[in-house]
Design a protein around this motif. Structure first.
Motif, PDB file in Angstrom:
ATOM      1  N   TYR B  37      -7.197   4.150 -15.479  1.00  0.00           N
ATOM      2  CA  TYR B  37      -6.456   3.212 -14.734  1.00  0.00           C
ATOM      3  C   TYR B  37      -4.631   3.854 -13.704  1.00  0.00           C
ATOM      4  CZ  TYR B  37      -3.277   4.966 -18.904  1.00  0.00           C
ATOM      5  OH  TYR B  37      -2.336   5.162 -19.724  1.00  0.00           O
ATOM      6  N   LEU B  38      -5.147   5.945 -13.830  1.00  0.00           N
ATOM      7  CA  LEU B  38      -5.093   6.538 -12.636  1.00  0.00           C
ATOM      8  C   LEU B  38      -4.463   5.544 -11.588  1.00  0.00           C
ATOM      9  CD1 LEU B  38      -5.185   9.832 -14.413  1.00  0.00           C
ATOM     10  CD2 LEU B  38      -3.301   8.042 -14.423  1.00  0.00           C
ATOM     11  N   PRO B  39      -5.446   5.404 -10.523  1.00  0.00           N
ATOM     12  CA  PRO B  39      -5.758   5.102  -9.260  1.00  0.00           C
ATOM     13  C   PRO B  39      -4.857   3.218  -9.261  1.00  0.00           C
ATOM     14  CG  PRO B  39      -8.372   5.207 -10.044  1.00  0.00           C
ATOM     15  CD  PRO B  39      -7.206   5.652 -11.129  1.00  0.00           C
ATOM     16  N   ALA B  40      -5.281   2.495 -10.653  1.00  0.00           N
ATOM     17  CA  ALA B  40      -4.769   1.174 -10.396  1.00  0.00           C
ATOM     18  C   ALA B  40      -2.842   1.412 -10.404  1.00  0.00           C
ATOM     19  CB  ALA B  40      -4.362   0.318 -11.538  1.00  0.00           C
ATOM     20  N   LEU B  41      -2.225   2.620 -10.883  1.00  0.00           N
ATOM     21  CA  LEU B  41      -0.866   3.402 -11.504  1.00  0.00           C
ATOM     22  C   LEU B  41      -0.553   3.806 -10.499  1.00  0.00           C
ATOM     23  CD1 LEU B  41       0.239   2.992 -14.492  1.00  0.00           C
ATOM     24  CD2 LEU B  41      -0.115   5.249 -15.113  1.00  0.00           C
ATOM     25  N   ALA B  42      -1.294   4.811  -9.511  1.00  0.00           N
ATOM     26  CA  ALA B  42      -0.932   4.925  -8.701  1.00  0.00           C
ATOM     27  C   ALA B  42      -0.120   4.252  -7.347  1.00  0.00           C
ATOM     28  CB  ALA B  42      -1.651   5.982  -7.893  1.00  0.00           C
ATOM     29  N   LEU B  43      -1.388   3.121  -7.294  1.00  0.00           N
ATOM     30  CA  LEU B  43      -0.690   2.323  -6.238  1.00  0.00           C
ATOM     31  C   LEU B  43       0.518   1.075  -6.902  1.00  0.00           C
ATOM     32  CD1 LEU B  43      -3.791   0.593  -4.982  1.00  0.00           C
ATOM     33  CD2 LEU B  43      -2.662   1.212  -4.031  1.00  0.00           C
ATOM     34  N   LEU B  44       0.920   1.002  -7.692  1.00  0.00           N
ATOM     35  CA  LEU B  44       1.673   0.487  -8.385  1.00  0.00           C
ATOM     36  C   LEU B  44       3.185   1.134  -8.192  1.00  0.00           C
ATOM     37  CD1 LEU B  44       0.366  -1.729 -11.440  1.00  0.00           C
ATOM     38  CD2 LEU B  44       0.952  -2.577  -9.257  1.00  0.00           C
ATOM     39  N   ALA B  45       2.800   2.340  -8.751  1.00  0.00           N
ATOM     40  CA  ALA B  45       4.336   3.357  -8.579  1.00  0.00           C
ATOM     41  C   ALA B  45       4.162   2.716  -7.206  1.00  0.00           C
ATOM     42  CB  ALA B  45       3.909   4.301  -8.999  1.00  0.00           C
TER      43      ALA B  45
END
Lengths: 275, 314
Positions: B37-45
């Protein structure tokens, strides 16, 4: 009693037919307007007479760059939709399978970001994109639109994954498969039905996006359909035939998709709405 | 949530028993899953959380939107929000758009769903037609409705004249324009409410109606005692969706009125764009953004709490 019932049914059918007509009128009027020259002052209800007149479509394509806009929309929508599905499915897997408190907080934050209206962060988002050099680029708008649709995608994938039994994954793991292998070989192939839903739902949103695209895409070479129609219309507000022709051309791709995938569209929209 | 709790508990005990055979590599491998889930988290951040925080920061400044520097002005922008007559109009408009479309869409959407909720010829076609505009970009629908509302040869004026009325300049007054924006938004998206209610109706078991009929209930009381209470989840979904969508209204306003006459038909969303790019008061526009976010968040939380409570009672 029976007469009352009959009358009620008749009224409800009448209501349905009236509404269906109301929904078709805009398409009909756009068609009649687009097929008449500006000098034709007949009512919009009247079909065009005489030779087939296609100049408005020529103007829309040459001056409005509508074909270019359709190509841009196809690029942005297809890349963004694939990313929304892939990144969303990746994220949903651990969030659905491992309910640690960290993961619950992550899930909550992701779902909470649905509440942020795009325009409420226009100022900081635009200035960020400006600093990154992403204004008027495909990747700039793609990143923004992907981020916007991710929460919904994660939510739909996570809900689906929870219904899939873990036995297969555990068997693969016992056989020594690593996380990525389990995900790409075992989990991803099982997600086809929900992927159709996510792709249609987010694809339509991305294809139709105006509020972000209108600020992020201002030059004709990258502009997608919605901002292209918006700006063509404001330039051509006296030439309504051309505006109608542009509108019809621009909606053609999505209407075609709807015609062939109607069932999936309605099912997908419903699944998205219910969350 | 309950499910995943049990799930974890089971897996934890499984981990404990497996450890000796699976070896120490078992646990880290499970932990590694979270990197997915890091890619999704990075985009949302980067594109949601950071702008949100940064927007709050900018709302305390006098930034013009292009200069490299700006000054802190404290709460000045928020004080301006409260005293700005134009913003008050814009805010009231936003509420009218949201509430107006929500009420109309529930009434019409439920009506259409009830009329369609019985076998008849052409049912699938009617449903598809009424739903069709949902898929079209609101910019395009707005453009076409603008054609329909033309003064000369406009489709609507032609009907009015044929019925013995007088031609109208539909978008010349504020009240008229606001009403038309609500109407256009409602007509375009009524299909969505209809589909939600149709699904709700189809999930009600027919045996409830049969049982009630045996007890002598009919028509209106069937509707009031069975249909309405069991549609509670559909009501909740449709109302929240329409209200939030209405609060964010942007596209239709841009093409139908451009926010005019004057600024009188803007919504908060369209007004933020104008304040940022045209008036070059980025700090003030950021403050509006924060206000819009706060209002929508509070509305969502309150609505969800209220509607879920009713659902439990029903």
């Amino acid at each position: 009693m029976l007469i009352g019932h009959r009358l009620f049914r008749l009224a409800s059918v009448g209501f349905l037919l009236t509404f269906a007509v109301i929904q078709l009128v805009p398409f009909y009027v756009a068609l009649t307007t687009a097929l008449k020259p500006k000098s034709d002052l007949s009512s919009q209800w009247m079909p065009p007479t005489g030779r087939l007149y296609l100049d408005n479509f020529r103007i829309a394509i040459e001056q409005g760059g509508i074909l270019r806009a359709i190509v841009n929309s196809l690029v942005v929508t297809s890349v963004a939709t694939v990313l929304v599905c892939l990144i969303g499915a990746l994220a949903a897997y651990p969030l659905a399978r491992r309910g640690t408190w960290v993961n619950r907080v992550v899930m909550l934050l992701m779902l909470g970001s649905i509440m942020v209206p795009p325009l409420s962060v226009l100022v900081p988002l635009y200035s960020l994109m400006n600093q990154l050099g992403g204004v008027n680029t495909y990747w700039g708008i793609i990143l923004i639109l992907v981020t916007g649709q991710l929460p919904l995608s994660v939510f739909l994938y996570a809900a689906f994954i929870r219904t899939v039994p873990t036995a297969l994954e555990e068997a693969a793991r016992v056989d020594g498969a690593g996380t990525f292998r389990v995900f790409f070989r075992i989990v991803l192939p099982l997600l086809k039905p929900v992927t159709a839903t996510v792709a249609i739902l987010t694809g339509v949103f991305i294809w139709n996006d105006y509020q972000m695209s209108v600020y992020m895409l201002t030059t004709q070479d990258v502009r997608t359909i919605a901002p292209a129609i918006g700006s063509f219309f404001s330039q051509q507000s006296s030439n309504l035939g051309a505006a109608a022709a542009a509108s019809l051309t621009a909606m053609a791709p999505i209407l075609l998709a709807y015609l062939f995938l109607q069932r999936h569209f309605i099912k997908g929209m419903l699944a998205g709405a219910e969350k | 949530m309950v499910d995943s709790g049990i799930d974890t508990a089971v897996r934890r005990s499984a981990d404990a028993t497996y450890r000796p055979t699976a070896g120490p590599r078992h646990r880290p491998r499970q932990g590694l899953v979270n990197v997915l889930y890091l890619p999704a988290l990075a985009l949302l951040a980067m594109f949601t959380a950071y702008p949100l925080v940064n927007g709050v920061g900018l709302s305390f400044t006098d930034w013009d939107g292009y200069s490299p520097g700006h000054h802190l002005v404290g709460l000045e922008n928020y004080q301006r929000l409260l005293s700005d007559g134009t913003f008050r109009t814009v805010f009231v408009n936003t509420l009218v758009y949201a509430l107006g479309s929500t009420v109309l869409q529930q009434v019409l959407g439920l009506g259409l769903a009830l009329a369609l909720d019985r076998p008849m010829r052409g049912r699938a076609l009617l449903r598809a037609i009424i739903y069709l505009p949902v898929l079209v970009s609101p910019v395009i629908m707005g453009t076409i409705y603008y054609l329909l509302l033309q003064y000369d040869n406009g489709a609507l004026n032609d009907i009015v004249v044929a019925l013995g009325g007088e031609q109208q300049a539909w978008l010349s007054t504020t009240t008229g324009s606001v009403a038309i924006i609500v109407a256009v938004n409602t007509i375009q998206f009524v299909g969505l409410s209809m589909i939600i209610y149709l699904a709700g109706l189809q999930s009600i078991p027919t045996m409830y109606y049969e049982a009630a009929r045996l007890d002598g209930a009919s028509g209106w009381s069937l509707f009031r005692r069975i249909t309405v209470p069991l549609l509670q989840p559909a009501f909740a979904t449709s109302i929240v969706l329409n209200l939030i969508g209405g609060m964010k209204l942007f596209d239709v306003i841009k093409v139908l009125t451009g926010g005019g006459p004057g600024y009188s038909t803007n919504s908060v969303s369209t007004f933020i764009g104008l304040t940022y790019f045209n008036a070059q008061s980025a700090g003030y526009a950021a403050a509006m953004g924060v206000a819009l976010f706060a209002v929508i968040m509070i509305m969502t939380l309150v609505l969800n709490a209220a509607l879920n409570k009713r659902r439990l009672e029903a």
